[in-house]
Design a protein around this motif. Structure first.
Motif, PDB file in Angstrom:
ATOM      1  N   UNK A 172       0.775  -1.161  -0.080  1.00 28.75           N
ATOM      2  CA  UNK A 172      -0.044  -0.005   0.121  1.00 28.75           C
ATOM      3  C   UNK A 172       0.834   1.189   0.095  1.00 28.75           C
ATOM      4  N   UNK A 173       2.111   1.225   0.680  1.00 32.10           N
ATOM      5  CA  UNK A 173       2.909   2.464   0.763  1.00 32.10           C
ATOM      6  C   UNK A 173       4.408   1.961   1.008  1.00 32.10           C
ATOM      7  N   UNK A 174       5.117   2.789   0.801  1.00 33.19           N
ATOM      8  CA  UNK A 174       6.705   2.665   1.188  1.00 33.19           C
ATOM      9  C   UNK A 174       6.813   2.869   2.731  1.00 33.19           C
ATOM     10  N   UNK A 175       5.848   3.287   3.275  1.00 33.54           N
ATOM     11  CA  UNK A 175       5.960   3.442   5.007  1.00 33.54           C
ATOM     12  C   UNK A 175       6.600   2.271   5.731  1.00 33.54           C
ATOM     13  N   UNK A 176       7.605   2.155   6.306  1.00 29.56           N
ATOM     14  CA  UNK A 176       7.937   0.947   7.143  1.00 29.56           C
ATOM     15  C   UNK A 176       6.896   0.767   8.194  1.00 29.56           C
ATOM     16  N   UNK A 177       6.100   1.667   8.751  1.00 34.51           N
ATOM     17  CA  UNK A 177       4.938   1.237   9.507  1.00 34.51           C
ATOM     18  C   UNK A 177       3.735   0.485   8.825  1.00 34.51           C
ATOM     19  N   UNK A 178       3.752   0.442   7.473  1.00 29.69           N
ATOM     20  CA  UNK A 178       2.811  -0.217   6.770  1.00 29.69           C
ATOM     21  C   UNK A 178       2.783  -1.757   6.929  1.00 29.69           C
ATOM     22  N   UNK A 179       1.599  -2.506   7.394  1.00 30.42           N
ATOM     23  CA  UNK A 179       1.465  -3.632   7.482  1.00 30.42           C
ATOM     24  C   UNK A 179       1.996  -4.604   6.253  1.00 30.42           C
ATOM     25  N   UNK A 180       1.850  -3.836   5.172  1.00 29.42           N
ATOM     26  CA  UNK A 180       2.183  -4.494   3.998  1.00 29.42           C
ATOM     27  C   UNK A 180       3.491  -4.618   3.609  1.00 29.42           C
ATOM     28  N   UNK A 181       4.471  -3.938   4.533  1.00 28.25           N
ATOM     29  CA  UNK A 181       5.984  -3.989   4.429  1.00 28.25           C
ATOM     30  C   UNK A 181       6.781  -4.833   5.372  1.00 28.25           C
ATOM     31  N   UNK A 182       6.039  -5.593   5.999  1.00 28.39           N
ATOM     32  CA  UNK A 182       6.613  -6.405   6.977  1.00 28.39           C
ATOM     33  C   UNK A 182       7.694  -7.387   6.378  1.00 28.39           C
ATOM     34  N   UNK A 183       8.760  -7.636   6.764  1.00 31.83           N
ATOM     35  CA  UNK A 183       9.636  -8.578   5.987  1.00 31.83           C
ATOM     36  C   UNK A 183       9.478 -10.062   6.105  1.00 31.83           C
ATOM     37  N   UNK A 184       8.696 -10.334   7.313  1.00 30.34           N
ATOM     38  CA  UNK A 184       8.150 -12.060   7.349  1.00 30.34           C
ATOM     39  C   UNK A 184       6.629 -11.862   7.643  1.00 30.34           C
ATOM     40  N   UNK A 185       5.985 -13.167   7.485  1.00 30.73           N
ATOM     41  CA  UNK A 185       4.570 -13.362   7.700  1.00 30.73           C
ATOM     42  C   UNK A 185       4.650 -13.155   9.191  1.00 30.73           C
ATOM     43  N   UNK A 186       5.548 -13.862   9.981  1.00 29.04           N
ATOM     44  CA  UNK A 186       5.667 -13.885  11.421  1.00 29.04           C
ATOM     45  C   UNK A 186       5.618 -12.050  11.929  1.00 29.04           C
ATOM     46  N   UNK A 187       6.448 -11.428  11.342  1.00 31.84           N
ATOM     47  CA  UNK A 187       6.263 -10.102  11.689  1.00 31.84           C
ATOM     48  C   UNK A 187       5.152  -9.441  11.563  1.00 31.84           C
ATOM     49  N   UNK A 188       4.332  -9.607  10.390  1.00 36.61           N
ATOM     50  CA  UNK A 188       2.999  -9.274  10.295  1.00 36.61           C
ATOM     51  C   UNK A 188       1.945  -9.681  11.127  1.00 36.61           C
ATOM     52  N   UNK A 189       2.309 -10.881  11.645  1.00 29.19           N
ATOM     53  CA  UNK A 189       1.156 -11.207  12.572  1.00 29.19           C
ATOM     54  C   UNK A 189       1.482 -10.603  13.829  1.00 29.19           C
ATOM     55  N   UNK A 190       2.697 -10.421  14.173  1.00 25.03           N
ATOM     56  CA  UNK A 190       3.020  -9.736  15.432  1.00 25.03           C
ATOM     57  C   UNK A 190       2.531  -8.262  15.620  1.00 25.03           C
ATOM     58  N   UNK A 191       2.611  -7.669  14.266  1.00 25.57           N
ATOM     59  CA  UNK A 191       2.137  -6.243  14.380  1.00 25.57           C
ATOM     60  C   UNK A 191       0.638  -6.273  14.451  1.00 25.57           C
ATOM     61  N   UNK A 192      -0.113  -7.235  13.501  1.00 23.57           N
ATOM     62  CA  UNK A 192      -1.328  -7.269  13.587  1.00 23.57           C
ATOM     63  C   UNK A 192      -2.082  -7.616  15.136  1.00 23.57           C
ATOM     64  N   UNK A 193      -1.162  -8.431  15.628  1.00 23.36           N
ATOM     65  CA  UNK A 193      -1.539  -8.802  17.305  1.00 23.36           C
ATOM     66  C   UNK A 193      -1.603  -7.456  18.012  1.00 23.36           C
ATOM     67  N   UNK A 194      -0.578  -6.428  17.851  1.00 24.32           N
ATOM     68  CA  UNK A 194      -0.743  -5.195  18.456  1.00 24.32           C
ATOM     69  C   UNK A 194      -2.078  -4.449  18.290  1.00 24.32           C
ATOM     70  N   UNK A 195      -2.614  -4.453  16.782  1.00 25.48           N
ATOM     71  CA  UNK A 195      -3.757  -3.810  16.527  1.00 25.48           C
ATOM     72  C   UNK A 195      -4.790  -4.538  17.065  1.00 25.48           C
ATOM     73  N   UNK A 196      -4.821  -5.828  17.176  1.00 25.15           N
ATOM     74  CA  UNK A 196      -6.093  -6.629  17.770  1.00 25.15           C
ATOM     75  C   UNK A 196      -5.949  -6.242  19.084  1.00 25.15           C
ATOM     76  N   UNK A 197      -5.031  -6.114  19.930  1.00 20.03           N
ATOM     77  CA  UNK A 197      -5.148  -5.624  21.333  1.00 20.03           C
ATOM     78  C   UNK A 197      -5.741  -4.267  21.375  1.00 20.03           C
TER      79      UNK A 197
END
Ligand SMILES: C[S@@+](CC[C@H](N)C(=O)[O-])C[C@H]1O[C@@H](n2cnc3c(N)ncnc32)[C@H](O)[C@@H]1O
Length: 278
Positions: A163-188
């Motif tokens: 979606x963007x070049x922004x490193x905070x963008x969840x589409x820019x995570x380097x692994x799926x585990x990192x994506x899930x970890x950050x998604x976990x923050x959003x879920x909380x």
């Protein structure tokens, strides 16, 4: 003496305006777990220039079943503002968070004149950060509520669309585990801002990587459960208007599918969760 039919007083559940004494009148409201749409709804000022938005009918169905007039919806991945438009159209309010500043400005501009000014607040920020929690809470308080009555989550499907070049963008995570970890923050965060007894809805699809299916939907479901949410329902929805399924590229995907033994995604999930009452 004339006999007049007396309408029974409306009966509703605590989270919806659906009048259960007239339940047969709500034939447009889905109660089945398979949603098939032929096309996007084109009313209410929705625009379709944003790749990755969801169809307004998802918001209409969810808001009708899980919110009441005057309720506030928090959308933690607002994108082009689909939830905000449907919320305002149905007499609800919406606080939306979006990371891309250009998109935030474009959505604010689009919404001006389309929805009442006090019905929608578009916050520019990172939904996986702690700072956004206080800003959401401040807006909720300004609207006279301590909690939201529904949370919508339509995150990037990992790296499927960047979606963007922004490193905070969840589409820019380097692994799926990192994506899930950050998604976990959003879920909380979603759990914190939601009123007990109310619902959160996650729209997500799976992906393929290295010749293998990655069940993103179910892994995100686990993150929602870890955050405290209980699972209410899983809906399977068709991906309508997916150009990949058509014409020459469609044939190419079909050829690859036959050669490599996979099935082409034609579905995504609408997962419904609830926050247990206190
Ligand atoms: C799948 S789209 C949501 C589309 C939206 N439902 C609509 O109908 O337009 C995901 C959105 O999340 C945004 N996003 C990605 N990471 C984010 C983050 N950490 N915080 C807030 N928004 C983020 C992206 O910029 C993108 O607009």
């Amino acid at each position: 003496m004339s006999k007049r039919s007396v309408r029974p007083a409306p009966v509703t559940s605590a989270f919806s305006d659906i009048d259960l004494t007239r339940w047969k009148d709500y034939s447009s409201v889905f109660t089945d777990s398979l949603w098939l749409f032929e096309a996007r709804a084109r009313s209410n000022g929705h625009t379709y220039d944003y790749h990755g938005n969801y169809i307004p009918q998802i918001a209409t169905q969810i808001l009708t079943r899980f919110t009441r007039q005057g309720d506030t919806i928090v959308d933690l991945f607002l994108g082009s503002g689909t939830t905000a438009i449907e919320a305002a159209t149905l007499g609800r309010r919406c606080i939306g968070v979006e990371l891309q500043s250009g998109l935030v400005n474009a959505v604010r501009k689009k919404l001006r004149g389309l929805v009442p000014a006090d019905a929608v607040a578009v916050l520019h920020g990172n939904s996986a950060s702690d700072s956004i929690r206080n800003r959401i809470r401040r807006k909720l308080r300004a609207w006279g509520s301590s909690h939201a009555q529904l949370v919508m989550l339509h995150p990037p499907y990992d790296d499927i669309i960047q979606f963007s070049e922004n490193p905070d963008d969840l589409s820019n995570c380097s692994t799926t585990d990192e994506f899930l970890d950050r998604f976990g923050h959003v879920a909380r965060l979603a759990f914190d801002v939601l009123e007990p007894g109310r619902f959160a809805v996650l729209i997500i699809g799976d992906k393929y990587a290295d010749g293998e299916l990655v069940p993103l939907g179910f892994r995100c479901l686990e993150k929602m459960n870890e955050a405290g949410f209980r699972t209410k329902s899983i809906v399977v929805k068709n991906i309508e208007g997916n150009e990949r399924g058509k014409g020459k590229t469609g044939n190419l995907w079909r050829y690859r599918a036959l050669r490599n033994g996979f099935y082409i995604f034609k579905h995504e999930y609408v997962m419904v969760f609830f926050k247990p009452p206190e």
